[in-house]
Design a protein around this motif. Structure first.
Motif, PDB file in Angstrom:
ATOM      1  N   MET A   1     -48.350  15.258  -3.203  1.00  0.00           N
ATOM      2  CA  MET A   1     -47.489  16.410  -3.075  1.00  0.00           C
ATOM      3  C   MET A   1     -46.097  16.015  -3.557  1.00  0.00           C
ATOM      4  O   MET A   1     -45.571  15.000  -3.130  1.00  0.00           O
ATOM      5  N   PRO A   2     -45.498  16.809  -4.426  1.00  0.00           N
ATOM      6  CA  PRO A   2     -44.181  16.452  -4.967  1.00  0.00           C
ATOM      7  C   PRO A   2     -43.088  16.431  -3.903  1.00  0.00           C
ATOM      8  O   PRO A   2     -42.942  17.365  -3.120  1.00  0.00           O
ATOM      9  N   VAL A   3     -42.318  15.353  -3.887  1.00  0.00           N
ATOM     10  CA  VAL A   3     -41.196  15.220  -2.965  1.00  0.00           C
ATOM     11  C   VAL A   3     -40.006  15.968  -3.543  1.00  0.00           C
ATOM     12  O   VAL A   3     -39.645  15.774  -4.705  1.00  0.00           O
ATOM     13  N   VAL A   4     -39.416  16.832  -2.728  1.00  0.00           N
ATOM     14  CA  VAL A   4     -38.247  17.596  -3.144  1.00  0.00           C
ATOM     15  C   VAL A   4     -36.991  16.762  -2.980  1.00  0.00           C
ATOM     16  O   VAL A   4     -36.107  16.790  -3.821  1.00  0.00           O
ATOM     17  N   GLY A   5     -36.918  16.032  -1.883  1.00  0.00           N
ATOM     18  CA  GLY A   5     -35.746  15.200  -1.654  1.00  0.00           C
ATOM     19  C   GLY A   5     -35.781  14.548  -0.297  1.00  0.00           C
ATOM     20  O   GLY A   5     -36.678  14.782   0.513  1.00  0.00           O
ATOM     21  N   GLU A   6     -34.779  13.714  -0.074  1.00  0.00           N
ATOM     22  CA  GLU A   6     -34.646  12.990   1.183  1.00  0.00           C
ATOM     23  C   GLU A   6     -33.194  13.049   1.618  1.00  0.00           C
ATOM     24  O   GLU A   6     -32.295  13.154   0.791  1.00  0.00           O
ATOM     25  N   LEU A   7     -32.981  12.968   2.928  1.00  0.00           N
ATOM     26  CA  LEU A   7     -31.633  12.924   3.455  1.00  0.00           C
ATOM     27  C   LEU A   7     -31.633  12.212   4.794  1.00  0.00           C
ATOM     28  O   LEU A   7     -32.685  11.973   5.383  1.00  0.00           O
ATOM     29  N   VAL A   8     -30.444  11.871   5.260  1.00  0.00           N
ATOM     30  CA  VAL A   8     -30.273  11.217   6.552  1.00  0.00           C
ATOM     31  C   VAL A   8     -29.596  12.204   7.487  1.00  0.00           C
ATOM     32  O   VAL A   8     -28.603  12.845   7.116  1.00  0.00           O
ATOM     33  N   LEU A   9     -30.147  12.322   8.683  1.00  0.00           N
ATOM     34  CA  LEU A   9     -29.579  13.163   9.727  1.00  0.00           C
ATOM     35  C   LEU A   9     -29.065  12.225  10.817  1.00  0.00           C
ATOM     36  O   LEU A   9     -29.846  11.512  11.438  1.00  0.00           O
ATOM     37  N   GLU A  10     -27.767  12.214  11.013  1.00  0.00           N
ATOM     38  CA  GLU A  10     -27.122  11.219  11.880  1.00  0.00           C
ATOM     39  C   GLU A  10     -27.413  11.432  13.360  1.00  0.00           C
ATOM     40  O   GLU A  10     -27.457  10.471  14.122  1.00  0.00           O
ATOM     41  N   THR A  11     -27.577  12.683  13.789  1.00  0.00           N
ATOM     42  CA  THR A  11     -27.726  12.979  15.213  1.00  0.00           C
ATOM     43  C   THR A  11     -28.828  14.006  15.430  1.00  0.00           C
ATOM     44  O   THR A  11     -29.294  14.656  14.481  1.00  0.00           O
ATOM     45  N   ALA A  12     -29.207  14.174  16.679  1.00  0.00           N
ATOM     46  CA  ALA A  12     -30.178  15.219  17.023  1.00  0.00           C
ATOM     47  C   ALA A  12     -29.615  16.592  16.667  1.00  0.00           C
ATOM     48  O   ALA A  12     -30.353  17.472  16.207  1.00  0.00           O
ATOM     49  N   GLU A  13     -28.320  16.782  16.850  1.00  0.00           N
ATOM     50  CA  GLU A  13     -27.694  18.065  16.498  1.00  0.00           C
ATOM     51  C   GLU A  13     -27.780  18.319  14.990  1.00  0.00           C
ATOM     52  O   GLU A  13     -28.003  19.453  14.560  1.00  0.00           O
ATOM     53  N   ASP A  14     -27.619  17.270  14.184  1.00  0.00           N
ATOM     54  CA  ASP A  14     -27.786  17.418  12.735  1.00  0.00           C
ATOM     55  C   ASP A  14     -29.215  17.842  12.406  1.00  0.00           C
ATOM     56  O   ASP A  14     -29.433  18.666  11.507  1.00  0.00           O
ATOM     57  N   THR A  15     -30.181  17.277  13.125  1.00  0.00           N
ATOM     58  CA  THR A  15     -31.586  17.619  12.909  1.00  0.00           C
ATOM     59  C   THR A  15     -31.814  19.087  13.233  1.00  0.00           C
ATOM     60  O   THR A  15     -32.444  19.824  12.479  1.00  0.00           O
ATOM     61  N   ARG A  16     -31.293  19.519  14.353  1.00  0.00           N
ATOM     62  CA  ARG A  16     -31.427  20.916  14.764  1.00  0.00           C
ATOM     63  C   ARG A  16     -30.730  21.836  13.753  1.00  0.00           C
ATOM     64  O   ARG A  16     -31.282  22.865  13.360  1.00  0.00           O
ATOM     65  N   ASP A  17     -29.523  21.491  13.346  1.00  0.00           N
ATOM     66  CA  ASP A  17     -28.775  22.318  12.390  1.00  0.00           C
ATOM     67  C   ASP A  17     -29.509  22.433  11.057  1.00  0.00           C
ATOM     68  O   ASP A  17     -29.534  23.507  10.444  1.00  0.00           O
ATOM     69  N   TRP A  18     -30.111  21.336  10.607  1.00  0.00           N
ATOM     70  CA  TRP A  18     -30.878  21.377   9.359  1.00  0.00           C
ATOM     71  C   TRP A  18     -32.079  22.303   9.535  1.00  0.00           C
ATOM     72  O   TRP A  18     -32.414  23.075   8.640  1.00  0.00           O
ATOM     73  N   GLY A  19     -32.693  22.258  10.703  1.00  0.00           N
ATOM     74  CA  GLY A  19     -33.803  23.159  11.000  1.00  0.00           C
ATOM     75  C   GLY A  19     -33.387  24.620  10.959  1.00  0.00           C
ATOM     76  O   GLY A  19     -34.140  25.477  10.491  1.00  0.00           O
ATOM     77  N   VAL A  20     -32.184  24.921  11.437  1.00  0.00           N
ATOM     78  CA  VAL A  20     -31.674  26.300  11.378  1.00  0.00           C
ATOM     79  C   VAL A  20     -31.603  26.759   9.921  1.00  0.00           C
ATOM     80  O   VAL A  20     -32.051  27.863   9.577  1.00  0.00           O
ATOM     81  N   ARG A  21     -31.054  25.914   9.059  1.00  0.00           N
ATOM     82  CA  ARG A  21     -30.952  26.265   7.631  1.00  0.00           C
ATOM     83  C   ARG A  21     -32.337  26.464   7.018  1.00  0.00           C
ATOM     84  O   ARG A  21     -32.552  27.400   6.247  1.00  0.00           O
TER      85      ARG A  21
END
Length: 161
Positions: A1-21
């Motif tokens: 499956m083609p990878v679109v990209g990777e990123l680092v999420l510094e905190t649990a809040e960053d993880t949640r915020d990325w999920g919102v987007r």
């Protein structure tokens, strides 16, 4: 499956915020598989997706009930949140009849790798690693994610930190 990209999420809040987007991009019929060790943020990410979709919460890990349905509060698709950790195989996943609701809901399956890929030709696969500072890898397949507009939206999503 083609990878679109990777990123680092510094905190649990960053993880949640990325999920919102991500949740704001999703629509009925979308299937999202979440992979990662215990504590990697799969449920935290799903909480953000639910917020982005505007569904009723609270969103908690469905480990013991296997699946929870969260109706929309804004007239959008409901969220079907599945935890496949305790399932013994694809047959038990089939028993949940997820394929009957997949076109009408956004379906997020934790621990679904090797079990749930065939539920839809369109799939977002998200792998989380790390416990506090998390690495996220996003891959996509299928007609839903192959248009140039969808690819651009996903690429923009992984470029945000």
């Amino acid at each position: 499956m083609p990878v679109v990209g990777e990123l680092v999420l510094e905190t649990a809040e960053d993880t949640r915020d990325w999920g919102v987007r991500l949740g704001r991009l999703l629509r009925a019929g979308d299937l999202v598989l979440l992979t990662g060790e215990l504590g990697a943020g799969k449920t935290t990410l799903t909480q953000g997706i639910g917020e982005g979709l505007g569904v009723r919460g609270p969103i908690t890990s469905p480990t013991f009930v296997i699946a929870r349905v969260h109706p929309s509060l804004v007239g959008g698709p409901e969220l079907v949140h599945v935890d496949a950790y305790r399932l013994g195989g694809a047959e038990e996943l089939d028993d949940l009849d997820l394929d009957t609701a997949i076109d009408a809901a956004v379906t997020v399956v934790e621990w679904g790798e090797g079990l749930a890929e065939d539920l839809s030709p369109d799939l977002l696969s998200i792998t989380l690693s790390g416990l506090s500072r998390r690495s996220l890898r996003l891959a996509a397949r299928g007609p839903r994610w192959s248009s140039s507009q969808a690819r651009e939206q996903l690429a923009e999503l992984v470029s945000l930190t």
